[in-house]
Design a protein around this motif. Structure first.
Motif, PDB file in Angstrom:
ATOM      1  N   GLY A  59      31.310  45.020   0.161  1.00  7.79           N
ATOM      2  CA  GLY A  59      30.218  44.106  -0.136  1.00  7.79           C
ATOM      3  C   GLY A  59      29.336  43.741   1.037  1.00  7.79           C
ATOM      4  N   ASN A  60      29.571  44.322   2.199  1.00 10.79           N
ATOM      5  CA  ASN A  60      28.680  44.061   3.329  1.00 10.79           C
ATOM      6  C   ASN A  60      27.338  44.748   3.073  1.00 10.79           C
ATOM      7  N   THR A  61      26.275  44.014   3.375  1.00 10.77           N
ATOM      8  CA  THR A  61      24.936  44.519   3.066  1.00 10.77           C
ATOM      9  C   THR A  61      24.030  44.468   4.289  1.00 10.77           C
ATOM     10  N   ASN A  62      23.018  45.305   4.277  1.00 11.95           N
ATOM     11  CA  ASN A  62      21.919  45.136   5.214  1.00 11.95           C
ATOM     12  C   ASN A  62      20.626  45.564   4.533  1.00 11.95           C
ATOM     13  N   TYR A  63      19.533  44.924   4.971  1.00 13.87           N
ATOM     14  CA  TYR A  63      18.240  45.070   4.332  1.00 13.87           C
ATOM     15  C   TYR A  63      17.159  45.380   5.359  1.00 13.87           C
ATOM     16  N   ALA A  64      16.136  46.063   4.901  1.00 13.52           N
ATOM     17  CA  ALA A  64      14.934  46.185   5.710  1.00 13.52           C
ATOM     18  C   ALA A  64      14.281  44.814   5.826  1.00 13.52           C
ATOM     19  N   ASP A  65      13.680  44.537   6.968  1.00 12.56           N
ATOM     20  CA  ASP A  65      13.039  43.237   7.167  1.00 12.56           C
ATOM     21  C   ASP A  65      11.988  42.964   6.101  1.00 12.56           C
ATOM     22  N   SER A  66      11.321  43.997   5.652  1.00  7.20           N
ATOM     23  CA  SER A  66      10.209  43.821   4.711  1.00  7.20           C
ATOM     24  C   SER A  66      10.655  43.365   3.330  1.00  7.20           C
ATOM     25  N   VAL A  67      11.947  43.475   3.031  1.00 10.09           N
ATOM     26  CA  VAL A  67      12.420  43.096   1.689  1.00 10.09           C
ATOM     27  C   VAL A  67      13.404  41.931   1.721  1.00 10.09           C
TER      28      VAL A  67
END
Length: 115
Positions: free
Chosen positions: A55-63
């Motif tokens: 369940g660890n996540t990472n996202y682009a800054d733009s989203v």
């Protein structure tokens, strides 16, 4: 071999929402992450969000703050909830299921956000 199938794209007005789904099948026991990427016309493919089995996540800054990735391990399915969509989010969205040595890609689904 892993098969990856995306669904849920479409046309939406700015400020609207869409939910993408990605189902993986086949030799899935080696998958360590699943993620969403997008490619707009004339641009390189970029990471949107990815998630580990834990369940660890990472996202682009733009989203960040607008998109949420989630995962149903029992169904081998990943979702991307996209809220407050902007015209700049228009792209083909691809799902990838990644092992330690190879990425398996879906065929992509078009997301178009009108202004």
């Amino acid at each position: 071999q892993v098969r990856v199938v995306e669904s849920g794209g479409g046309l939406v007005q700015a400020g609207g929402s869409l939910r993408l789904s990605c189902a993986a099948s086949g030799s899935i026991f080696g998958i360590v992450t699943m993620g969403w990427y997008r490619q707009a016309p004339g641009k390189q493919r970029e990471l949107v969000a990815r998630i580990t089995p834990g369940g660890n996540t990472n996202y682009a800054d733009s989203v960040k703050g607008r998109f949420t990735i989630s995962r149903d391990n029992a169904k081998n399915t990943v979702y991307l909830q996209m809220n407050t969509l902007k015209p700049d989010d228009t792209a083909v969205y691809y799902c990838a299921a990644s092992t330690l040595v190879v990425d398996y890609w879906g065929q992509g689904t078009q997301v178009t956000v009108s202004s």
